[in-house]
Design a protein around this motif. Sequence first.
Motif, PDB file in Angstrom:
ATOM      1  N   GLY A   1      84.248 147.104  69.202  1.00 54.92           N
ATOM      2  CA  GLY A   1      84.133 148.464  69.697  1.00 54.92           C
ATOM      3  C   GLY A   1      82.780 149.097  69.473  1.00 54.92           C
ATOM      4  O   GLY A   1      82.646 150.321  69.476  1.00 54.92           O
ATOM      5  N   MET A   2      81.758 148.252  69.289  1.00 57.01           N
ATOM      6  CA  MET A   2      80.419 148.773  69.025  1.00 57.01           C
ATOM      7  C   MET A   2      79.534 148.697  70.269  1.00 57.01           C
ATOM      8  O   MET A   2      79.776 147.897  71.175  1.00 57.01           O
ATOM      9  N   LYS A   3      78.501 149.522  70.257  1.00 59.06           N
ATOM     10  CA  LYS A   3      77.491 149.497  71.308  1.00 59.06           C
ATOM     11  C   LYS A   3      76.318 148.653  70.825  1.00 59.06           C
ATOM     12  O   LYS A   3      75.774 148.904  69.742  1.00 59.06           O
ATOM     13  N   VAL A   4      75.914 147.665  71.604  1.00 64.21           N
ATOM     14  CA  VAL A   4      74.845 146.751  71.208  1.00 64.21           C
ATOM     15  C   VAL A   4      73.492 147.309  71.641  1.00 64.21           C
ATOM     16  O   VAL A   4      73.300 147.690  72.798  1.00 64.21           O
ATOM     17  N   VAL A   5      72.555 147.350  70.683  1.00 71.35           N
ATOM     18  CA  VAL A   5      71.164 147.708  70.973  1.00 71.35           C
ATOM     19  C   VAL A   5      70.300 146.553  70.498  1.00 71.35           C
ATOM     20  O   VAL A   5      70.328 146.184  69.317  1.00 71.35           O
ATOM     21  N   VAL A   6      69.548 145.955  71.417  1.00 74.05           N
ATOM     22  CA  VAL A   6      68.767 144.754  71.119  1.00 74.05           C
ATOM     23  C   VAL A   6      67.409 145.145  70.543  1.00 74.05           C
ATOM     24  O   VAL A   6      66.734 146.048  71.051  1.00 74.05           O
ATOM     25  N   VAL A   7      67.016 144.445  69.473  1.00 68.07           N
ATOM     26  CA  VAL A   7      65.715 144.660  68.840  1.00 68.07           C
ATOM     27  C   VAL A   7      64.787 143.521  69.260  1.00 68.07           C
ATOM     28  O   VAL A   7      65.171 142.338  69.208  1.00 68.07           O
ATOM     29  N   ALA A   8      63.594 143.857  69.662  1.00 67.38           N
ATOM     30  CA  ALA A   8      62.652 142.878  70.194  1.00 67.38           C
ATOM     31  C   ALA A   8      62.173 141.906  69.105  1.00 67.38           C
ATOM     32  O   ALA A   8      62.224 142.203  67.902  1.00 67.38           O
ATOM     33  N   THR A   9      61.680 140.763  69.554  1.00 67.18           N
ATOM     34  CA  THR A   9      61.112 139.756  68.668  1.00 67.18           C
ATOM     35  C   THR A   9      59.587 139.814  68.742  1.00 67.18           C
ATOM     36  O   THR A   9      59.016 139.930  69.831  1.00 67.18           O
ATOM     37  N   ALA A  10      58.931 139.714  67.595  1.00 62.01           N
ATOM     38  CA  ALA A  10      57.465 139.689  67.552  1.00 62.01           C
ATOM     39  C   ALA A  10      56.962 138.314  67.983  1.00 62.01           C
ATOM     40  O   ALA A  10      57.727 137.338  68.075  1.00 62.01           O
ATOM     41  N   THR A  11      55.673 138.221  68.219  1.00 58.46           N
ATOM     42  CA  THR A  11      55.111 136.958  68.702  1.00 58.46           C
ATOM     43  C   THR A  11      55.233 135.834  67.693  1.00 58.46           C
ATOM     44  O   THR A  11      55.253 134.659  68.054  1.00 58.46           O
ATOM     45  N   ASP A  12      55.349 136.162  66.400  1.00 54.98           N
ATOM     46  CA  ASP A  12      55.479 135.124  65.386  1.00 54.98           C
ATOM     47  C   ASP A  12      56.932 134.748  65.113  1.00 54.98           C
ATOM     48  O   ASP A  12      57.224 133.985  64.187  1.00 54.98           O
ATOM     49  N   GLY A  13      57.850 135.296  65.910  1.00 53.22           N
ATOM     50  CA  GLY A  13      59.249 134.949  65.776  1.00 53.22           C
ATOM     51  C   GLY A  13      60.045 135.846  64.875  1.00 53.22           C
ATOM     52  O   GLY A  13      61.267 135.747  64.807  1.00 53.22           O
ATOM     53  N   THR A  14      59.391 136.758  64.160  1.00 48.51           N
ATOM     54  CA  THR A  14      60.103 137.683  63.276  1.00 48.51           C
ATOM     55  C   THR A  14      60.611 138.868  64.089  1.00 48.51           C
ATOM     56  O   THR A  14      60.298 139.029  65.274  1.00 48.51           O
ATOM     57  N   ILE A  15      61.384 139.709  63.429  1.00 52.01           N
ATOM     58  CA  ILE A  15      61.821 140.938  64.075  1.00 52.01           C
ATOM     59  C   ILE A  15      60.607 141.842  64.312  1.00 52.01           C
ATOM     60  O   ILE A  15      59.751 141.993  63.446  1.00 52.01           O
ATOM     61  N   ASN A  16      60.515 142.409  65.489  1.00 56.36           N
ATOM     62  CA  ASN A  16      59.428 143.333  65.819  1.00 56.36           C
ATOM     63  C   ASN A  16      59.641 144.636  65.039  1.00 56.36           C
ATOM     64  O   ASN A  16      60.550 145.409  65.328  1.00 56.36           O
ATOM     65  N   HIS A  17      58.816 144.843  64.018  1.00 49.66           N
ATOM     66  CA  HIS A  17      59.030 145.974  63.118  1.00 49.66           C
ATOM     67  C   HIS A  17      58.884 147.310  63.819  1.00 49.66           C
ATOM     68  O   HIS A  17      59.636 148.261  63.525  1.00 49.66           O
ATOM     69  N   THR A  18      57.950 147.404  64.719  1.00 43.52           N
ATOM     70  CA  THR A  18      57.770 148.669  65.428  1.00 43.52           C
ATOM     71  C   THR A  18      59.029 149.032  66.197  1.00 43.52           C
ATOM     72  O   THR A  18      59.526 150.162  66.127  1.00 43.52           O
TER      73      THR A  18
END
Length: 950
Positions: free
Chosen positions: A603-620
Amino acid sequence: MTIQSLPSTFADRHIGARRQADIDTMLKHVGYDTVDGLVDAAVPASIRQENALRLTAALSEVEVLAELRRLAAKNKTAVQMIGQGYYDTVTPPVIRRNILEAPAWYTAYTPYQPEISQGRLEALLNFQTMVQDLTGLPIANASLLDEATAVAEAVLLMRRANKKNEGKTVLDADCLPQTIAIVKGRAEALGFEVEVADLAQGLPDGDINGVVLQQPGVSGRVFDHSGVIAAAKERGALVTVAADLLALTLITPPGEQGADIAVGTAQRFGVPLFFGGPHAAYIAVRTGMERTLPGRIVGVSKDNAGAPAYRLALQTREQHIRREKATSNICTAQALLAIVSSFYAVYHGPDGLKAIAETVHRNARVLATALKTAGRELDSETFFDTLTVRVPGKAAKVITAAEARGINLRFIDADTVGVSIDETTTAATLSAVAVAFGAGPVADAAGFELPEAVLRTSDFLQHPVFNTHRSETQLLRYIRRLSDRDLALDRTMIPLGSCTMKLNATAEMEAISWPEFASIHPFAPDSQTAGWRELIGGLEADLAEITGYDQVSIQPNAGSQGELAGLLAIRSYHRSRGDHQRNVCLIPASAHGTNAASAVLAGMKVVVVATATDGTINHTDLYTKIEQYRDVLSAIMITYPSTHGVYDGDVREVCDAVHAAGGQVYVDGANLNALVGLAQPGKFGGDVSHLNLHKTFCIPHGGGGPGVGPVAAKAHLAPFMPGDATKASSEGAVDGHGVAISASRFGSAGVLPISWAYVKLMGGQGLTEATKSALLAANYVAARLDEYFPVLYTGDSGLVAHECILDLRGLTAKTGVTAEDVAKRLIDFGFHAPTLAFPVAGTLMVEPTESEDLAEIDRFIEAMITIHAEIQQVANGDFTLENSPLRNAPHTAAAVVNSDWKRSYPREQAAFPVSSLRQDKYFPPVGRIDGAAGDRNLVCSCPPLSEFEN
């Protein structure tokens, strides 16, 4: 000559690269002097656990088996007549020994590479055909997890297929109690209405989206559903029938009565009770619904020589799992158990199955006659195998009297007892049951025949495969013929990234088919299951220690179900605090596909977080979205190490930021095998995780199931962990617990002795050494292959975790050779391919695991380097891509010996690209399969033998 003594510990036999010389060789290539030095560099200091695992010291195989015998002896076997969806059955020894206990079958991976999976695909196609024939519906999938969750999947299928009527879902009051609880729990999260009604009295008022009937009902009642189904259709509703496959040999199938969907379980087709699972559920649908069907469908296509060939169709990569548009989170099946069931049907054939059903029904009639003669009242006089008997005020006395005779009956209430007959029921058992009810001796049946209106008149299982293998010799050879077509872990390394195909030791597997474990009913009284509950409690405690959490539930019977359980716990936690608005789940773009699907079902709404060029989570992007959704943030789901095979150094900061915004942290434990003994998710920021016992803890994949996905949580989420479906309230929840996730209290308990044994055999030190060895193996592969296929992502120290992603996109751009070409060419070397195109298109993700020895890892590396040389041949113009061994791979024996060989590379290069293959060569049974053709022309039942003649 020096004779080397046997290794002294189980860990020495589990870990492949154990000799110091091999370890030194691998370290030299990686650039470290010691394994600990490598580990210290790869694993961020900020997440390392301070203390060694506090587990019991490692035991030997002999000691573990002795302890399992002790636990087994604490269980009490009985004649199981409880029913309620679970029946005792006879597993033919030829099937038990040669499939259930055979590594060629239980160590196989999901058949995503169909050319090396033709045997298990044929067995699963037989399963589909069996289900289609018995249910009278044209399309079936290759199994689901259990009957109750299969009904839930059918309910969701009706809701998305019936857009014209979005009304309530109506369940027959005669459905299994655990089914009602599971459906209500899912409905509560998704916000739709469920009503339970006695549909024998007609449909309730109001708009109805879908109807679920049970045939026979949990009470045993059998009635003609055609009138209810027709009435439902007139009101714009779709109809599902939960049907007993054995009963359908005698009763009119759902499809012939007008149902849209049929679901149920194939457990009584030769699969032991296993204290509740694993068992293969099924789902079948009418024409037009196949492209919204959850799970996997085996289809028939053709290979590059025009020969019929099997493959996973439509849902090859589970296309129903589509992030925020997901319709189901099912990404697995119960393949091994479906295969057992299909061979049971192959062995008995239509006449044998019908004979078993007639014997069961006759025995039920015999008992009913004795009880009625003695004045006992039956709830229904039309039944197949189950009687519900009225004994005012005496139910407990009857139950006790039966138990004293070694028989378990079903306690319904103080006035009512249920009795279910199965194929193991004897005349002596019937007499003992009658005596427990205070009735006289049993004799012949008098009445209670099934009414003509419900009798089946159509044929079923007419394909030759179900009418040929009658002798054990014939069946044994058929089983062998199919297993020889496959590549499983018993033949070769399976270097799948993210899927962890490692040793499933024989000592770990041995206990699962012992009767003291396998023949226990999931609803047997606690006095009979002390050994099971001690084993399960011990495993849950060990997993809590390993993960750093406070509580573990092993109920979820797949990783996806563990995800759902964890997210439902988070949802319930927020709601308990009045934070009903918190429904946003942040999910990195690189996450496993089921993450988003599970969030949707919670029952949740999904919000996708982008990936940085080095494969980590895009902090911004992450911090922007945390701030944007601060007031409604429910959770973040992160996989650690990441899906890119790297230990992200910022995981604590991510957890802290989500907690500061009021959210919870879900750590996907799919890659826990890179953490065990080194770091604990429950200590570096996680609130809840699921973990895959079929990956990290050695339960074999079985060709696509069984799996177990325990959920582990911190203390504040403990009250919301999975509850018992048989004790659920009207909302599907249990006092003091969350909603039930699986039909039985302990899910797929039958395979838990495997993981219990693995932990006891390894001990804390052995488990930690296994993790370190997995890191060494992955970094060795990365170091050896980087100059040929660049490693896409590494951590701050230039190292990977337990897997590495090889980037082929540059080679593809230069030559046209694709990652799929490399995957198919590896078959010619006798290898299963690494994970193809996940999490990055155009790449291969490799995980060697700790179980592979240096020689086998080097054999894989040699294959990849040889393939790179063939790619260079394409680049150099030695042959065109279309006429290369890469594009024409894999090469069958028939192709190689064909006198019409016109390819520009020699046969020797096709069949024996490295010299070692001359002595030990696997030839795939089919060439490269045309997947698109199979999807355009969906055929998902056994093809006629004439198609194979040429």
